[in-house]
Scaffold this active site. Structure first.
Site, PDB file in Angstrom:
ATOM      1  N   VAL A 281      87.294 -15.637  -1.020  1.00 54.06           N
ATOM      2  CA  VAL A 281      87.301 -14.808  -2.221  1.00 54.06           C
ATOM      3  C   VAL A 281      86.165 -13.798  -2.144  1.00 54.06           C
ATOM      4  O   VAL A 281      85.306 -13.848  -1.263  1.00 54.06           O
ATOM      5  CB  VAL A 281      87.195 -15.666  -3.503  1.00 54.06           C
ATOM      6  CG1 VAL A 281      88.463 -16.466  -3.707  1.00 54.06           C
ATOM      7  CG2 VAL A 281      85.970 -16.569  -3.464  1.00 54.06           C
ATOM      8  N   ARG A 282      86.146 -12.861  -3.097  1.00 50.50           N
ATOM      9  CA  ARG A 282      85.306 -11.685  -2.980  1.00 50.50           C
ATOM     10  C   ARG A 282      83.823 -11.987  -2.807  1.00 50.50           C
ATOM     11  O   ARG A 282      83.154 -11.377  -1.980  1.00 50.50           O
ATOM     12  CB  ARG A 282      85.506 -10.774  -4.208  1.00 50.50           C
ATOM     13  CG  ARG A 282      86.841 -10.070  -4.208  1.00 50.50           C
ATOM     14  CD  ARG A 282      87.025  -9.251  -5.465  1.00 50.50           C
ATOM     15  NE  ARG A 282      88.244  -8.436  -5.373  1.00 50.50           N
ATOM     16  CZ  ARG A 282      88.640  -7.606  -6.327  1.00 50.50           C
ATOM     17  NH1 ARG A 282      87.951  -7.486  -7.442  1.00 50.50           N
ATOM     18  NH2 ARG A 282      89.750  -6.896  -6.165  1.00 50.50           N
ATOM     19  N   ASP A 283      83.295 -12.884  -3.619  1.00 52.33           N
ATOM     20  CA  ASP A 283      81.847 -13.099  -3.533  1.00 52.33           C
ATOM     21  C   ASP A 283      81.459 -13.720  -2.198  1.00 52.33           C
ATOM     22  O   ASP A 283      80.414 -13.388  -1.631  1.00 52.33           O
ATOM     23  CB  ASP A 283      81.349 -13.960  -4.699  1.00 52.33           C
ATOM     24  CG  ASP A 283      81.854 -15.386  -4.641  1.00 52.33           C
ATOM     25  OD1 ASP A 283      81.057 -16.295  -4.406  1.00 52.33           O
ATOM     26  OD2 ASP A 283      83.073 -15.590  -4.820  1.00 52.33           O
ATOM     27  N   MET A 286      81.678 -10.846   0.479  1.00 51.08           N
ATOM     28  CA  MET A 286      80.593  -9.854   0.431  1.00 51.08           C
ATOM     29  C   MET A 286      79.275 -10.469   0.892  1.00 51.08           C
ATOM     30  O   MET A 286      78.453  -9.780   1.508  1.00 51.08           O
ATOM     31  CB  MET A 286      80.485  -9.233  -0.965  1.00 51.08           C
ATOM     32  CG  MET A 286      79.962 -10.115  -2.062  1.00 51.08           C
ATOM     33  SD  MET A 286      78.160 -10.052  -2.241  1.00 51.08           S
ATOM     34  CE  MET A 286      77.911 -11.226  -3.578  1.00 51.08           C
TER      35      MET A 286
END
Length: 560
Positions: A281-283, A286
């Site tokens: 997922v995004r977190d 990143m």
């Protein structure tokens, strides 16, 4: 500067993006007279235009609102208020159909069914897509607003602040601002106000949002006494373009790297893949990318290389997927995303904190309503793909309906003279003799944004956050000496000064909230507190305006 004009309406909507336009339509359809003001042209400015068009809605036969709810709670690291998540999950499909009713076009497959995608964190395929992305959605809603007989839509109106009600009650009586086309400093009196001004992502040097994402509405609500929550929670999208300069601020989908879509990857400068499969997922994505850059494995320009040119799907499938206006824009600037290695890095994408609201979008101030993304407390510490546009439609509708109900129940309250005089004096105090101040304003703004990027970016720690507070104070002190020339119309320099003052207050709130949360959760990573602490920090941070500055505290997460 004195108020030269007064206008009265029942419901005032501030902000002409997806949420504000939807709120205006909801209030007007319920029977209220509505005025919507936007500091640029509605549907041609604001953050909604940067959205790629995906909206989470559980239309798939194997999906359900309950699964949507569970995914949002889980991947928000249980920091989202569940009363709001329940509303989002239960209303998303109906609000998507409303968007079609207002003229937005949803992509369908050859059989005429919605084309539904599945992105990281979604337990079932859940993303539908608007043709034209956020531009297509906002354009349809704006046309519906302009055609509605009970909506007065005013472009190029810059609100400078809210006006409190007389009598000392915690309520709002209206707002003041500049009609940029006429130069009139205008009092907008309303029974109910919906704040729909978006986030503050332009505060970071690396972001994928327009320059008007300066957090104005958040600060106006804060100055009026509203509670803010989780201002440390800023979503950093993994793949924002950092080179070439002409494309900085655009983004390419990290979700398209999924094996089921294009099966590409992000590579370091040595050609080593950075992201595992299936995609995180995004977190998580990143953080992996940011760590790779910190370790010196990024490009000379501080990026990584997003690449789908070797997709096993083949070039035809790649070009079909990358045929939207977003990717045509990238090609027009000399980069072919179907074949080039695109330099990207994590950038500020979405504010997950903001003004505290309940499930009716009520704030802690009577008569004041707010919509995501300037409202917080439903995403938690991470947002799944498609929740942003879903929130504009679900909570925009809720805010408009609730504002209408309030306006139908109450009479206009009188503005507090002291509040009105103070706001007029604050704006007038920025005008004075002297030549153009744009270079000085730009230099101060650049200094603030560099500090926010450095000290409140993907990784934070106490010493850096305190340094950000120090830099912010220095910028504010310097800005206090700046005076801009008086201009009858379109006084951009005055807008720039006022927006930079708002950005300074936002920076202080972000830094203070991030200092308070001594853990790492989702998009908030404290290198000095690198672990998630559910014992002490499964709760919201809260900021309210005190006599000498922000006062920070906590409030419990609402669970069902």
């Amino acid at each position: 500067m004195k108020v030269s004009k007064q206008v009265m309406t029942e419901v005032l909507v501030i902000g002409g993006g997806g949420a504000g336009l939807r709120a205006a339509l909801a209030a007007a359809e319920a029977g209220s007279a509505v005025m919507l003001v936007n500091k640029g042209p509605a549907a041609r400015s604001g953050i909604t235009l940067t959205a790629a068009g995906g909206m989470q809605a559980p239309f798939h036969p194997d999906d359900s609102p309950e699964l949507f709810f569970q995914d949002t709670v889980k991947f928000g690291y249980e920091l989202g208020d569940q009363n709001l998540i329940k509303v989002l999950a239960e209303d998303a499909c109906a609000r998507a159909l409303d968007a079609e009713r207002f003229g937005a076009r949803i992509v369908r497959d050859e059989a005429g069914n919605f084309a539904i995608g599945q992105f990281p964190g979604q337990s079932r395929p859940r993303n539908i897509f608007f043709r034209g992305g956020g531009v297509g959605l906002a354009g349809a809603l704006a046309r519906a607003c302009r055609n509605h007989p009970h909506i007065d839509l005013r472009d190029d109106f810059y609100v400078t602040g809210l006006i409190k009600a007389s009598g000392g009650q915690p309520a709002v009586a209206g707002a003041v601002g500049m009609d940029l086309r006429t130069g009139e400093f205008t009092l907008l009196r309303a029974k109910a106000i919906v704040m729909a001004t978006g986030g503050c992502q332009w505060l970071w040097e690396v972001n994928d949002c327009p320059t008007d994402a300066t957090g104005d509405g958040i600060i106006y609500a804060y100055r009026a006494g509203a509670e803010l929550v989780d201002m440390e929670m800023v979503l950093f999208y993994p793949s924002v373009i950092v080179w070439p300069p002409s494309l900085q601020g655009a983004f390419v989908h990290y979700e398209f790297l999924d094996p089921a879509i294009l099966d590409g990857n992000v590579y370091d400068k040595e050609g080593k893949a950075v992201l595992p499969k299936p995609l995180p997922v995004r977190d998580e994505a990143m953080r992996l990318m940011a760590r790779t850059i910190r370790e010196g494995r990024g490009t000379a320009r501080g990026g990584l290389l997003w690449y789908v040119g070797d997709s096993p799907q083949g070039e035809e499938a790649v070009r079909k997927r990358l045929s939207t206006a977003q990717y045509q824009y990238i090609r027009a600037h000399g980069v072919d995303p179907a074949t080039a290695k695109v330099e990207v890095a994590p950038g500020a994408h979405y504010l997950m904190g903001g003004i505290f609201i309940d499930e009716q979008c009520r704030t802690t101030i009577a008569g004041l309503y707010a919509t995501p993304e300037c409202a917080g407390n439903f995403d938690g510490a991470n947002r799944l793909a498609g929740s942003g546009l879903a929130a504009t439609q679900v909570f925009g509708a809720k805010a408009g309906e609730a504002a209408h109900a309030w306006a139908a129940m109450v009479e206009h309250v009188n503005p507090d003279p002291a509040s009105l005089e103070a706001e007029a004096a604050r704006v007038t105090g920025r005008i004075g003799a002297g030549g153009p101040q744009e270079p000085r304003i730009a230099a101060l703004r650049d200094r603030l944004r560099r500090a926010v990027q450095q000290y409140a970016g993907v990784s934070r720690e106490a010493a850096g956050l305190k340094q950000l507070l120090a830099v912010t104070a220095e910028v504010e002190d310097a800005l206090a000496q700046v005076r801009v020339p008086a201009m009858a119309v379109y006084n951009q320099a005055l807008m720039d000064v006022l927006q930079l003052a708002n950005m300074c207050e936002i920076a202080r709130l972000v830094a203070g909230s991030a200092l308070m949360r001594e853990e790492s959760r989702g998009h908030h990573f404290r290198s000095d507190f690198p672990r998630q602490d559910d014992t002490n920090w499964l709760k919201h941070t809260v900021a309210v305006k005190g006599e000498t500055g922000p006062q920070f505290g906590v409030r419990p997460v609402i669970r069902l």
